[in-house]
Design a protein around this motif. Sequence first.
Motif, short mmCIF file in Angstrom:
data_model
loop_
_atom_site.label_atom_id
_atom_site.label_comp_id
_atom_site.label_asym_id
_atom_site.label_seq_id
_atom_site.Cartn_x
_atom_site.Cartn_y
_atom_site.Cartn_z
N ASP A 138 0.80 -1.28 0.06
CA ASP A 138 -0.32 0.03 -0.07
C ASP A 138 0.79 1.50 0.30
O ASP A 138 0.53 2.11 -0.74
CB ASP A 138 -0.92 0.05 1.39
N THR A 141 2.43 2.11 -3.59
CA THR A 141 0.84 1.91 -4.44
C THR A 141 0.53 3.89 -4.14
O THR A 141 1.25 4.33 -4.83
CB THR A 141 -0.44 1.19 -3.77
N GLU A 142 0.68 3.85 -2.73
CA GLU A 142 0.45 5.34 -2.14
C GLU A 142 1.31 6.64 -3.56
O GLU A 142 0.54 7.33 -2.87
CB GLU A 142 -0.16 5.50 -1.03
N HIS A 143 2.08 5.72 -3.12
CA HIS A 143 3.78 6.71 -3.00
C HIS A 143 4.47 6.96 -5.04
O HIS A 143 5.56 7.37 -4.70
CB HIS A 143 5.07 7.31 -2.30
#
Length: 167
Positions: A138, A141-143
């Motif tokens: 996660d 994906t977020e960064h």
Amino acid sequence: MQETYSRKRASGVLLPLFSLPGPGGIGCFSDCVCQFARQLSRAGQKYWQILPLGVTGFGDSPYQSFSSFAGNPYFIDLHRLFRDELLSATELESYDQLFHNLTRIDYALLYSERLAILRRASCRFFAQGGDATPAFRDFLTEHQAWLPDFGLFMTIKARHGGLPWQE
């Protein structure tokens, strides 16, 4: 158009994170942060102003960061890594001893020793399959908008002995 201003006053302090006390040569996101925030609250302070938290380069100025997004690895709590079994007690004690009698931050020592112990913890994280956890995935994906480019830039910089990018 009339502007309205609050007549309520508030106060706070300016204290960089690195100025907090703690083992390992520099203040970090440890239990000291929570203790300090509680102390401020009890004293009636509303604000805690800190300096930028980005990864720093030559001179270790918080205003000269390699990234607007990446955090400074100096602020990682090594005792948390010990609790997560990514560092041994012996490694942590040896590291803390290097900084035990210092009265000022020794950035040269931090640069060599902090990054080395973080590499050991990182190797254990990956060896234990930490990169397969949902939290890690996660995070990636977020960064994804900045992290791959930052990683590439820092890798190239390290391979060239830390030279400025234009050199």
